[in-house]
Design a protein around this motif. Structure first.
Motif, PDB file in Angstrom:
ATOM      1  N   PRO A  10       0.819  -1.218   0.000  1.00 31.80           N
ATOM      2  CA  PRO A  10       0.000   0.000   0.000  1.00 31.80           C
ATOM      3  C   PRO A  10       0.844   1.255   0.000  1.00 31.80           C
ATOM      4  O   PRO A  10       0.406   2.308  -0.410  1.00 31.80           O
ATOM      5  CB  PRO A  10      -0.829  -0.135   1.272  1.00 31.80           C
ATOM      6  CG  PRO A  10      -0.077  -1.070   2.143  1.00 31.80           C
ATOM      7  CD  PRO A  10       0.588  -2.029   1.226  1.00 31.80           C
ATOM      8  N   LEU A  11       2.128   1.140   0.503  1.00 34.16           N
ATOM      9  CA  LEU A  11       2.977   2.320   0.511  1.00 34.16           C
ATOM     10  C   LEU A  11       3.339   2.750  -0.891  1.00 34.16           C
ATOM     11  O   LEU A  11       3.449   3.942  -1.191  1.00 34.16           O
ATOM     12  CB  LEU A  11       4.237   2.056   1.327  1.00 34.16           C
ATOM     13  CG  LEU A  11       5.221   3.225   1.457  1.00 34.16           C
ATOM     14  CD1 LEU A  11       4.526   4.408   2.164  1.00 34.16           C
ATOM     15  CD2 LEU A  11       6.459   2.800   2.198  1.00 34.16           C
ATOM     16  N   PHE A  12       3.547   1.786  -1.730  1.00 36.39           N
ATOM     17  CA  PHE A  12       3.928   2.075  -3.121  1.00 36.39           C
ATOM     18  C   PHE A  12       2.745   1.806  -4.074  1.00 36.39           C
ATOM     19  O   PHE A  12       2.935   1.301  -5.171  1.00 36.39           O
ATOM     20  CB  PHE A  12       5.136   1.234  -3.543  1.00 36.39           C
ATOM     21  CG  PHE A  12       6.349   1.530  -2.703  1.00 36.39           C
ATOM     22  CD1 PHE A  12       7.139   2.634  -2.983  1.00 36.39           C
ATOM     23  CD2 PHE A  12       6.678   0.708  -1.636  1.00 36.39           C
ATOM     24  CE1 PHE A  12       8.247   2.902  -2.215  1.00 36.39           C
ATOM     25  CE2 PHE A  12       7.782   0.983  -0.877  1.00 36.39           C
ATOM     26  CZ  PHE A  12       8.568   2.082  -1.143  1.00 36.39           C
ATOM     27  N   ALA A  16      -3.151   7.900  -5.930  1.00 37.02           N
ATOM     28  CA  ALA A  16      -2.665   9.184  -5.417  1.00 37.02           C
ATOM     29  C   ALA A  16      -2.512   9.172  -3.913  1.00 37.02           C
ATOM     30  O   ALA A  16      -1.611   9.825  -3.360  1.00 37.02           O
ATOM     31  CB  ALA A  16      -3.626  10.296  -5.833  1.00 37.02           C
ATOM     32  N   ALA A  17      -3.336   8.407  -3.202  1.00 40.58           N
ATOM     33  CA  ALA A  17      -3.244   8.367  -1.735  1.00 40.58           C
ATOM     34  C   ALA A  17      -1.914   7.764  -1.289  1.00 40.58           C
ATOM     35  O   ALA A  17      -1.253   8.257  -0.369  1.00 40.58           O
ATOM     36  CB  ALA A  17      -4.404   7.569  -1.162  1.00 40.58           C
ATOM     37  N   GLY A  18      -1.492   6.727  -1.961  1.00 43.11           N
ATOM     38  CA  GLY A  18      -0.200   6.119  -1.601  1.00 43.11           C
ATOM     39  C   GLY A  18       0.949   7.073  -1.852  1.00 43.11           C
ATOM     40  O   GLY A  18       1.880   7.164  -1.054  1.00 43.11           O
ATOM     41  N   THR A  19       0.884   7.803  -2.942  1.00 42.43           N
ATOM     42  CA  THR A  19       1.977   8.743  -3.243  1.00 42.43           C
ATOM     43  C   THR A  19       2.005   9.857  -2.220  1.00 42.43           C
ATOM     44  O   THR A  19       3.099  10.291  -1.777  1.00 42.43           O
ATOM     45  CB  THR A  19       1.771   9.316  -4.650  1.00 42.43           C
ATOM     46  OG1 THR A  19       1.722   8.247  -5.597  1.00 42.43           O
ATOM     47  CG2 THR A  19       2.898  10.255  -5.013  1.00 42.43           C
ATOM     48  N   ARG A  21       1.055   9.655   0.933  1.00 44.23           N
ATOM     49  CA  ARG A  21       1.598   9.128   2.187  1.00 44.23           C
ATOM     50  C   ARG A  21       3.119   9.034   2.102  1.00 44.23           C
ATOM     51  O   ARG A  21       3.850   9.317   3.069  1.00 44.23           O
ATOM     52  CB  ARG A  21       1.002   7.746   2.490  1.00 44.23           C
ATOM     53  CG  ARG A  21      -0.425   7.833   3.046  1.00 44.23           C
ATOM     54  CD  ARG A  21      -0.819   6.493   3.690  1.00 44.23           C
ATOM     55  NE  ARG A  21      -0.768   5.394   2.721  1.00 44.23           N
ATOM     56  CZ  ARG A  21      -1.791   5.024   1.957  1.00 44.23           C
ATOM     57  NH1 ARG A  21      -2.949   5.684   2.040  1.00 44.23           N
ATOM     58  NH2 ARG A  21      -1.684   4.009   1.124  1.00 44.23           N
ATOM     59  N   LEU A  22       3.644   8.639   0.971  1.00 41.71           N
ATOM     60  CA  LEU A  22       5.102   8.519   0.814  1.00 41.71           C
ATOM     61  C   LEU A  22       5.757   9.879   0.965  1.00 41.71           C
ATOM     62  O   LEU A  22       6.793  10.024   1.629  1.00 41.71           O
ATOM     63  CB  LEU A  22       5.422   7.910  -0.559  1.00 41.71           C
ATOM     64  CG  LEU A  22       6.910   7.833  -0.917  1.00 41.71           C
ATOM     65  CD1 LEU A  22       7.656   6.965   0.094  1.00 41.71           C
ATOM     66  CD2 LEU A  22       7.072   7.258  -2.326  1.00 41.71           C
ATOM     67  N   LEU A  26       8.437  10.978   3.878  1.00 39.45           N
ATOM     68  CA  LEU A  26       9.753  11.497   3.537  1.00 39.45           C
ATOM     69  C   LEU A  26       9.971  12.866   4.156  1.00 39.45           C
ATOM     70  O   LEU A  26      11.069  13.161   4.673  1.00 39.45           O
ATOM     71  CB  LEU A  26       9.914  11.560   2.020  1.00 39.45           C
ATOM     72  CG  LEU A  26       9.991  10.219   1.284  1.00 39.45           C
ATOM     73  CD1 LEU A  26      10.044  10.425  -0.233  1.00 39.45           C
ATOM     74  CD2 LEU A  26      11.201   9.429   1.756  1.00 39.45           C
ATOM     75  N   ALA A  27       8.953  13.700   4.096  1.00 39.58           N
ATOM     76  CA  ALA A  27       9.070  15.023   4.696  1.00 39.58           C
ATOM     77  C   ALA A  27       9.284  14.921   6.200  1.00 39.58           C
ATOM     78  O   ALA A  27      10.106  15.641   6.790  1.00 39.58           O
ATOM     79  CB  ALA A  27       7.840  15.852   4.382  1.00 39.58           C
TER      80      ALA A  27
END
Length: 316
Positions: A10-12, A16-19, A21-22, A26-27
Motif C-alpha cells: 500500500p505504501l507504493f 494518489a493516496a499512496g503517493t 503518504r510517501l 519522507l518530509a
C-alpha cells in the motif's frame, strides 16, 4: 511469482493516496533528521535503542570472542610451556655443570695429594687411573688403565694419598688388575706404630676391613693404633700407612687376640692411584766419613813440626 496490482504494497500503491503518504513520510524523516542534527532531539532515543541493541551485539559476538580468547589462551599456554621447558633444561644444564665443577675440583685435590705424597717421600711412582672395580663375592679387585706396555709388573704395590691399596695381581698389555688389601686372599706384613709389634693383616670377607688374627694375648694393642708396612717380605716398602685398629677382642680359641682395622686408603673412592716402582739401592759401600777434629787455629804446635837448626860451615 510476480505480484499483481492488488497484492502490491500500500505504501507504493499506484494511486494518489499512496503517493501522498510517501511524500509525508519522507518530509517527516527530513524534518526529524534536520532537528536531530541541529538540536540533538533524538539522542535519548538513540541512547535507549543502543542500550537495548548492545546485548544483542554482544551475544552475536560471543562465538568470535570465545574463539579468539581460546586461541590466545592456547598460544600463551604453548609459549609458557616452551619457556618452562627451556628453563628446566637450563637448570639441569647448570646443575650438571656445577656438579662437574665440584667433581673436577675434588679430582684436582686428590691429584694434588698424590703429587704431594710423591714429592715429600721422593718415590719412584707412576700415576694410573682406576677404570673398573670388581667387588664380587669374596673378591675385591680394581682395574687400572696401564699395563705391560707401560712397564707395570705383577706384584707392584699400589698406593693412594692416604695409604696402601693393594698390589698388582695380573698384567695385560694395556690394563692391569689390582688385588685390594681387603681381599680375603691378600695378606700384608704390618707393624703397630705405637709399640713396634709386627704381625700380618689379612683381608676380610666383608671387604671393608682388615683382620689381624694372630696377636699374642700379652701384646699391647688398642683401638686407634696405626698400622704401617713393616717391609718384611720385600714386597711393600716399610713405613706406608695401612690402617687403624678399630676393635680388639680374644679369639674363639682363646689363644690369640683378634683385631679389626679400617684401611687408611680410600679403597672405594680413589680414582687415581700410584704404582710404586723398585726403589733405587745405593751402589757400593757407603762413602767414608770425613774425620772430625779441632779447628786448625786451636791445634797445638809440636816440636816435631819445627825445622832442625842449621849447622855451621865446613870444618877446616
Amino acid at each position: 511469482m510476480a505480484r499483481t496490482r492488488d497484492e502490491s504494497s500500500p505504501l507504493f500503491a499506484g494511486n494518489a493516496a499512496g503517493t501522498l503518504r510517501l511524500i509525508v513520510y519522507l518530509a517527516l524523516a527530513v524534518v526529524l533528521m534536520v532537528l536531530d542534527h541541529r538540536n540533538s532531539w533524538l539522542w535519548r532515543l538513540r541512547y535507549t535503542a543502543a542500550a537495548v541493541v548492545e546485548p544483542v551485539y554482544r551475544l552475536a559476538g560471543l562465538p568470535a570472542a570465545g574463539v579468539r580468547t581460546m586461541s590466545v589462551a592456547f598460544a600463551d599456554r604453548q609459549r609458557l610451556t616452551e619457556q618452562n621447558q627451556r628453563l628446566r633444561e637450563d637448570l639441569l644444564l647448570a646443575n650438571a655443570k656445577l656438579n662437574r665443577m665440584a667433581a673436577v675440583a675434588e679430582q684436582n685435590q686428590r691429584l694434588k695429594e698424590l703429587l704431594d705424597t710423591q714429592h715429600s717421600l721422593e718415590l719412584n711412582v707412576q700415576l694410573a687411573r682406576v677404570i673398573g672395580v670388581d667387588l664380587g663375592a669374596y673378591r675385591y679387585e680394581m682395574t687400572l688403565n696401564m699395563g705391560a706396555r707401560d712397564g707395570v709388573r705383577p706384584g707392584q704395590p699400589v698406593i693412594d694419598a692416604h695409604g696402601v691399596m693393594g698390589q698388582v695381581k695380573e698384567v695385560l698389555p694395556t690394563t692391569s688388575v689390582v688385588m685390594l688389601i681387603t681381599d680375603p686372599a691378600h695378606a700384608i706384613p704390618v707393624v703397630i706404630e705405637r709399640t713396634g709389634l709386627r704381625t700380618v693383616a689379612y683381608g676380610s670377607r666383608d671387604g671393608d676391613q682388615l683382620a689381624l688374627p694372630n696377636i699374642p694375648l700379652a701384646a699391647d694393642v688398642r683401638a686407634g693404633d696405626k698400622l704401617l708396612t713393616s717391609g718384611l717380605g720385600g714386597r711393600f716398602p716399610p713405613g706406608f700407612p695401612v690402617g687403624e685398629v678399630r676393635s680388639v677382642a680374644p679369639a674363639a680359641t682363646g689363644m690369640f687376640l683378634v683385631a679389626m682395622a679400617q684401611p687408611s686408603a680410600d679403597l672405594d673412592r680413589s680414582e687415581d692411584v700410584l704404582l710404586l716402582h723398585d726403589q733405587a739401592e745405593p751402589d757400593g759401600p757407603p762413602a767414608p766419613v770425613t774425620p772430625m777434629g779441632p779447628p786448625a787455629d786451636l791445634a797445638p804446635t809440636g816440636a816435631a813440626s819445627a825445622a832442625p837448626p842449621a849447622t855451621g860451615g865446613a870444618l877446616r
